[in-house]
Design a protein around this motif. Structure first.
Motif, mmCIF file in Angstrom:
data_model
loop_
_atom_site.group_PDB
_atom_site.id
_atom_site.type_symbol
_atom_site.label_atom_id
_atom_site.label_comp_id
_atom_site.label_asym_id
_atom_site.label_seq_id
_atom_site.Cartn_x
_atom_site.Cartn_y
_atom_site.Cartn_z
ATOM 1 N N SER A 1 -9.962 1.161 3.810
ATOM 2 C CA SER A 1 -8.614 0.750 3.409
ATOM 3 C C SER A 1 -7.624 1.120 4.509
ATOM 4 O O SER A 1 -8.022 1.639 5.558
ATOM 5 C CB SER A 1 -8.255 1.454 2.103
ATOM 6 O OG SER A 1 -7.995 2.831 2.344
ATOM 7 N N ARG B 1 -9.089 0.361 -5.014
ATOM 8 C CA ARG B 1 -9.844 0.909 -3.870
ATOM 9 C C ARG B 1 -10.794 1.987 -4.338
ATOM 10 O O ARG B 1 -11.989 1.978 -4.002
ATOM 11 C CB ARG B 1 -8.861 1.459 -2.836
ATOM 12 C CG ARG B 1 -9.476 1.896 -1.475
ATOM 13 C CD ARG B 1 -10.024 3.321 -1.472
ATOM 14 N NE ARG B 1 -9.082 4.319 -1.927
ATOM 15 C CZ ARG B 1 -8.234 4.974 -1.135
ATOM 16 N NH1 ARG B 1 -8.194 4.715 0.156
ATOM 17 N NH2 ARG B 1 -7.431 5.908 -1.647
ATOM 18 N N ASP B 2 -10.301 2.935 -5.136
ATOM 19 C CA ASP B 2 -11.147 4.043 -5.593
ATOM 20 C C ASP B 2 -12.286 3.537 -6.479
ATOM 21 O O ASP B 2 -13.414 4.039 -6.402
ATOM 22 C CB ASP B 2 -10.303 5.060 -6.357
ATOM 23 C CG ASP B 2 -9.288 5.767 -5.464
ATOM 24 O OD1 ASP B 2 -9.390 5.649 -4.227
ATOM 25 O OD2 ASP B 2 -8.377 6.414 -6.018
ATOM 26 N N ARG C 1 -4.477 1.524 -5.114
ATOM 27 C CA ARG C 1 -5.294 2.725 -4.954
ATOM 28 C C ARG C 1 -6.380 2.816 -6.019
ATOM 29 O O ARG C 1 -7.504 3.248 -5.741
ATOM 30 C CB ARG C 1 -4.408 3.967 -4.962
ATOM 31 C CG ARG C 1 -3.794 4.218 -3.584
ATOM 32 C CD ARG C 1 -2.619 5.144 -3.587
ATOM 33 N NE ARG C 1 -2.178 5.410 -2.218
ATOM 34 C CZ ARG C 1 -1.515 4.539 -1.449
ATOM 35 N NH1 ARG C 1 -1.210 3.342 -1.932
ATOM 36 N NH2 ARG C 1 -1.164 4.845 -0.214
ATOM 37 N N ASP C 2 -6.062 2.401 -7.212
ATOM 38 C CA ASP C 2 -7.078 2.406 -8.263
ATOM 39 C C ASP C 2 -8.210 1.429 -7.956
ATOM 40 O O ASP C 2 -9.386 1.750 -8.171
ATOM 41 C CB ASP C 2 -6.445 2.052 -9.613
ATOM 42 C CG ASP C 2 -5.946 3.284 -10.351
ATOM 43 O OD1 ASP C 2 -5.932 4.379 -9.733
ATOM 44 O OD2 ASP C 2 -5.560 3.167 -11.525
ATOM 45 N N ASP D 1 -5.946 3.636 4.675
ATOM 46 C CA ASP D 1 -6.082 5.067 4.947
ATOM 47 C C ASP D 1 -7.097 5.350 6.049
ATOM 48 O O ASP D 1 -7.129 6.471 6.584
ATOM 49 C CB ASP D 1 -6.520 5.806 3.676
ATOM 50 C CG ASP D 1 -5.387 5.973 2.683
ATOM 51 O OD1 ASP D 1 -4.225 5.736 3.069
ATOM 52 O OD2 ASP D 1 -5.666 6.338 1.524
ATOM 53 N N ALA E 1 1.423 -0.173 -5.626
ATOM 54 C CA ALA E 1 0.660 0.754 -4.791
ATOM 55 C C ALA E 1 -0.351 1.529 -5.627
ATOM 56 O O ALA E 1 -1.495 1.753 -5.199
ATOM 57 C CB ALA E 1 1.605 1.717 -4.078
ATOM 58 N N ALA E 2 0.046 1.941 -6.829
ATOM 59 C CA ALA E 2 -0.875 2.658 -7.714
ATOM 60 C C ALA E 2 -2.054 1.769 -8.092
ATOM 61 O O ALA E 2 -3.209 2.221 -8.149
ATOM 62 C CB ALA E 2 -0.138 3.132 -8.960
ATOM 63 N N TRP F 1 0.816 -1.208 0.000
ATOM 64 C CA TRP F 1 0.000 0.000 0.000
ATOM 65 C C TRP F 1 0.858 1.271 0.000
ATOM 66 O O TRP F 1 0.534 2.267 -0.645
ATOM 67 C CB TRP F 1 -0.930 0.001 1.212
ATOM 68 C CG TRP F 1 -1.851 1.176 1.276
ATOM 69 C CD1 TRP F 1 -1.769 2.264 2.109
ATOM 70 C CD2 TRP F 1 -3.011 1.408 0.469
ATOM 71 N NE1 TRP F 1 -2.795 3.139 1.878
ATOM 72 C CE2 TRP F 1 -3.578 2.641 0.871
ATOM 73 C CE3 TRP F 1 -3.625 0.687 -0.558
ATOM 74 C CZ2 TRP F 1 -4.721 3.163 0.289
ATOM 75 C CZ3 TRP F 1 -4.771 1.202 -1.142
ATOM 76 C CH2 TRP F 1 -5.313 2.428 -0.719
ATOM 77 N N LYS F 2 1.985 1.230 0.695
ATOM 78 C CA LYS F 2 2.803 2.429 0.842
ATOM 79 C C LYS F 2 4.137 2.350 0.110
ATOM 80 O O LYS F 2 5.023 3.174 0.351
ATOM 81 C CB LYS F 2 3.067 2.696 2.319
ATOM 82 C CG LYS F 2 1.816 3.015 3.126
ATOM 83 C CD LYS F 2 2.143 3.310 4.571
ATOM 84 C CE LYS F 2 0.898 3.664 5.367
ATOM 85 N NZ LYS F 2 1.215 3.971 6.791
ATOM 86 N N CYS G 1 -16.134 5.993 1.866
ATOM 87 C CA CYS G 1 -14.987 5.570 1.066
ATOM 88 C C CYS G 1 -13.738 6.189 1.673
ATOM 89 O O CYS G 1 -13.504 7.393 1.533
ATOM 90 C CB CYS G 1 -15.167 6.019 -0.378
ATOM 91 S SG CYS G 1 -13.755 5.603 -1.437
ATOM 92 N N ARG G 2 -12.950 5.360 2.337
ATOM 93 C CA ARG G 2 -11.743 5.894 2.998
ATOM 94 C C ARG G 2 -10.599 4.880 2.888
ATOM 95 O O ARG G 2 -10.785 3.725 3.107
ATOM 96 C CB ARG G 2 -12.030 6.188 4.467
ATOM 97 C CG ARG G 2 -13.116 7.239 4.657
ATOM 98 C CD ARG G 2 -13.383 7.541 6.102
ATOM 99 N NE ARG G 2 -12.217 8.146 6.744
ATOM 100 C CZ ARG G 2 -12.186 8.497 8.043
ATOM 101 N NH1 ARG G 2 -13.247 8.298 8.791
ATOM 102 N NH2 ARG G 2 -11.115 9.040 8.559
#
Length: 250
Positions: free
Chosen positions: A223, A211-212, A208-209, A225, A204-205, A197-198, A249-250
């Motif tokens: 997530s 997740r979004d 995030r995609d 975050d 990681a990209a 994730w980090k 959504c977080r």
């Protein structure tokens, strides 16, 4: 003169009304045409799993929790095979009567590990769309290969939020949630929410995609975050919050 002036004013008013009605009619036709081309972005159009996610797709998926036959028919129409699970009841707050399991050899669904994941139908429908419209495109975009397996931490669990001894029950208590821990790629490598994730790279990209993208399909997406309890997974659920219809959504 006065009669001619009054007649001219009446003609101008009539023309203005005609022009206004014509503009309204044109706008209505344009709106109708747009709605026909983008049913996923209109609240009244029926949900169709063949359509990409739109403004109202998430709410329509949540609403399937009230209509198990409708949810099944959508999966059937999409060509997804599954097994309906026998209803389960544990006490007053746990259990399900709308859960299913994707067929092990279903070609349209990326397999889950461990096998045999049982989930509510609204979660299943959202997972199918998520795989087709979010996960696989993101894998191709960031990693130039496909996801072959999805690692999870389970769905049904008769417990309260965060495992507390009191308070509201989790969506896991009705199989209306799933925790996603990672992804296996075609070359055998693994992407882990905990480890990647980090890391700042392509993995990681990708995370995030996905997740979004999940935020457009699930009522709740949590997530790393959000808090430390979610450092190793994405929590995805289809909580029905009634007329409020707010999403997290977080």
């Amino acid at each position: 003169m006065r009669k001619r002036d009054r007649a001219a004013r009446r003609v101008r008013r009539t023309l203005r009304v005609i022009v206004a009605l014509a503009v309204v009619g044109l706008l209505a036709l344009l709106a109708y045409g747009w709605a026909q081309r983008h049913p996923q972005d209109t609240p009244w159009a029926p949900l169709d799993l063949a359509q990409p996610p739109g403004l109202f797709t998430g709410r329509k998926l949540v609403a399937l929790g009230e209509d198990f036959p409708r949810c099944q028919s959508l999966l059937d129409r999409a060509g997804v095979t599954y097994t309906v699970l026998a209803p389960l009841r544990e006490g007053d707050n746990c259990g399900y009567d709308n859960a299913l399991r994707f067929a092990a050899d279903e070609p349209r669904i990326t397999p889950f590990t461990p096998a045999g994941l049982g989930i509510s139908c609204p979660v299943a429908a959202a997972l199918a769309l998520w795989q087709w419209e979010v996960v696989q495109p993101a894998a191709e975009r960031h990693l130039r290969m496909r996801v072959t397996r999805i690692d999870h931490l389970g769905s049904y669990n008769c417990r309260r939020l965060y495992g507390r001894s009191s308070g509201d029950y989790s969506q896991h208590a009705t199989a209306n949630a799933v925790d996603i821990a990672g992804f296996r790629l075609a070359d055998g490598s693994r992407i882990s929410v905990l480890d990647n994730w980090k890391d700042g790279g392509a993995k990681a990209a990708f995370l995030r995609d996905v997740r979004d993208g999940a935020c457009k399909l699930f009522a709740t997406v949590l997530s790393p975050d959000y808090n430390a309890a979610h450092r190793d997974h994405f929590h995805l659920d289809q909580a029905n919050r009634g007329s409020m219809s707010w999403r997290s959504c977080r």
